[in-house]
Design an enzyme around this catalytic site. Sequence first.
Site, PDB file in Angstrom:
ATOM      1  N   ASP A 114       0.826  -1.205   0.000  1.00 41.85           N
ATOM      2  CA  ASP A 114       0.000   0.000   0.000  1.00 41.85           C
ATOM      3  C   ASP A 114       0.864   1.260   0.000  1.00 41.85           C
ATOM      4  OD1 ASP A 114      -2.385   1.734   0.526  1.00 41.85           O
ATOM      5  OD2 ASP A 114      -3.309  -0.200   0.932  1.00 41.85           O
ATOM      6  N   HIS A 185      -4.141   6.018   2.732  1.00 39.28           N
ATOM      7  CA  HIS A 185      -4.720   4.768   2.251  1.00 39.28           C
ATOM      8  C   HIS A 185      -4.145   3.554   2.983  1.00 39.28           C
ATOM      9  CE1 HIS A 185      -5.701   1.589  -0.766  1.00 39.28           C
ATOM     10  NE2 HIS A 185      -6.731   2.382  -1.068  1.00 39.28           N
ATOM     11  N   SER A 505     -11.156  -0.940  -1.693  1.00 37.94           N
ATOM     12  CA  SER A 505      -9.935  -0.892  -0.889  1.00 37.94           C
ATOM     13  C   SER A 505     -10.232  -1.112   0.580  1.00 37.94           C
ATOM     14  CB  SER A 505      -9.242   0.464  -1.051  1.00 37.94           C
ATOM     15  OG  SER A 505      -8.608   0.576  -2.291  1.00 37.94           O
TER      16      SER A 505
END
Length: 719
Positions: A114, A185, A505
Amino acid sequence: MDKSIMPKAFASHQDWYAATLSSLMDADTTTSNAANSVPKLLYSYENAIHGFSAVLSLDKLHMLQTSPGFVSAYPDRIVKVDTTHTLEFLSLNNVTGLWPASHYGDNVIVGVIDSGIWPESESFKDDGMGEIPARWKGACEPGVKFDSSMCNRKIIGARYFNKGLIANSSNITISMNSTRDTEGHGTHTSSTAAGNYVEGASFFGYAVGTARGVAPRARVAMYKVLWEEGAYTSDILAGMDQAISDGVDVISISMGLNGVSLYEDPIAIASFAAMEKGVFVSSSAGNDGPHLKTLHNGTPWALTVAAGTIDRQFAGTVTLGNGLTFVCYSLFPENALLVSMPLIYNETLMACNSSVLLSENKYGVVICKGNGSVFSQMYQITLSKVSGAIFISNDSFFRDVADFSAPGVMINPSDGLAVIKYAKSNPNPTVSIQFQQTFVGTSPAPAVAVYTSRGPSPSCPGIMKPDLMAPGSRVLAAWPPNVPAASVGTGLVMSSDFNIISGTSMACPHASGVAALLRAAHPDWSPAAIRSAMMTTANPLDNTFNPILDNGSHLEPATPLAMGAGQVDPNKALDPGLIYDAGSQDYINLLCSMNYTGKQIMSITRSSNYSCLDSSPDLNYPSFIAFFSNKSLSIQEFRRTVTNVGDAASTYTAQVTLPKGISVSVTPETLVFKEKFEKQSYVISIKHSTQEKTEVSYGSLSWVHEGGKYTVRSPIVVV
């Protein structure tokens, strides 16, 4: 109770309450089963409320309602910790099922591919964590604003990869050349999968509660491959390669490539190597829905996760001047309270498409209604700086992903009519709005999110994808405090240690966490066995016990091409009864049937030492997808082998829910197992008529245990 009514004869309120309950028994001389109807005082309250809680029969409650001082009564309810509420929604609990059986994922290592991690987050503290597993071969790589001391017994690995980015970008300067997250994220996904317990978490007053990951005792290893400056497949491949070498048990990767063949997809290629080493790979389906054939990561040897909603609503409460109250959708991040503001109903303004016109009515709450985009309306409202807005819309995409940069709520059209009626009929209409409201238990839920990408998989259409659905909409998890979490107006940027965002996600790490729990509970299971357990126990029904609906298809029942087998059910996956297993050669046999060249196959297998003697498109997979033309009578057969991991001696009977216009037969119709780990095979034949069929029809095959303990369900799709 009305405190002022208490007779002076009582020394305390508790004495009064006890006497009141006792009087219910004295007054009742007709109850035949007196022992079961004796009221029991549980708590006396003095501060939060003036009253008490008690065990009462309905008859005694009715009697109590006529007692002096009675004000109101309501039933006791199960209280759930709200954040991360997705775990309660998945029925994970401390008493039974997968959490205690897996010791909360203790010592399982989740490798997250990520954008990095924010190590100071409370979600990554190592309280309650044991020593790092001796088998771990990873490292904590130092870099800009990140040194090796920032790892601990929760974050046990941190590496970063950007050579591909640098090579592809001339004169680039990496702003944060380390594993530290500057986008949010990676922090969000890793804490969703395996974050530690954090009390008092919230997003500006929404979703207040205790945050924790799906596998709160699992370890996290972060491999940073996404950068503010860009992302390249070479870096992604390097990150996954290192994760396999370091010894992770699960890889969670919430990214993908569209329109790429398996042999050119670094995620698919690295996932094959991971599978061979026994590493489970969980990947996101993509956010390009609601159209068909938009899915990425349709890799047969990895899990592909779709996104769904949950039974939680973030809200603003709207109260009209006439007392009518509506619970509306909102995530406005400030502790604002609009009290008795003018409610502006103006047909010229209602389109809310001109900040200039809206600015002429700054003091008041504007009603916005029209065919325009709610996103655009929100933008114009923000520019205009009006006091607030009520958006009349059912836009589920806005509800799933939009930010509230101005004081506003979204109300459904039916309630919106009542608001308009009041505004039109009153010469001076007013409205009050209270924000930062959170409600759980809403229904129906889950529903398939609008944005989640649909199958069939362009890269491997013969394997039905996605595999299953997990919570992906409005998920709260950890966030870097220096990355904006919200904005108000045109200039105010707000930070938070937690953020609520949406996407596949967010769904992917939920499934990754479940896989980590299953790996802890069943260390001998293969990646295919874990995926099978998750798929065959997934729930196709929502919390109203009706078929899950699709927000991207006018609330029609969702097809497996949108949700896979259904919503993941962690506790049932712990004990699935039967599993569909597969290994390297099974996947090679599939590749051999796909008209790939030898070199293309070798790019995936990493070796020329493979055999195509048993080439077959019929992978031992827990789902079925059949492609037919509309002109000819066709039959497709699939052979499957199941392994008994449930009761030693057991019998299963086939139950088929037929797709529309399709006939299905199963041979044999009964599977009899004499011992655990025994294998049995069957053939399912899918036949369609020559009549015109719909674009997609679907059903299921379930193997039902004779004692009702297990239902091993596989979706059937006909395209």
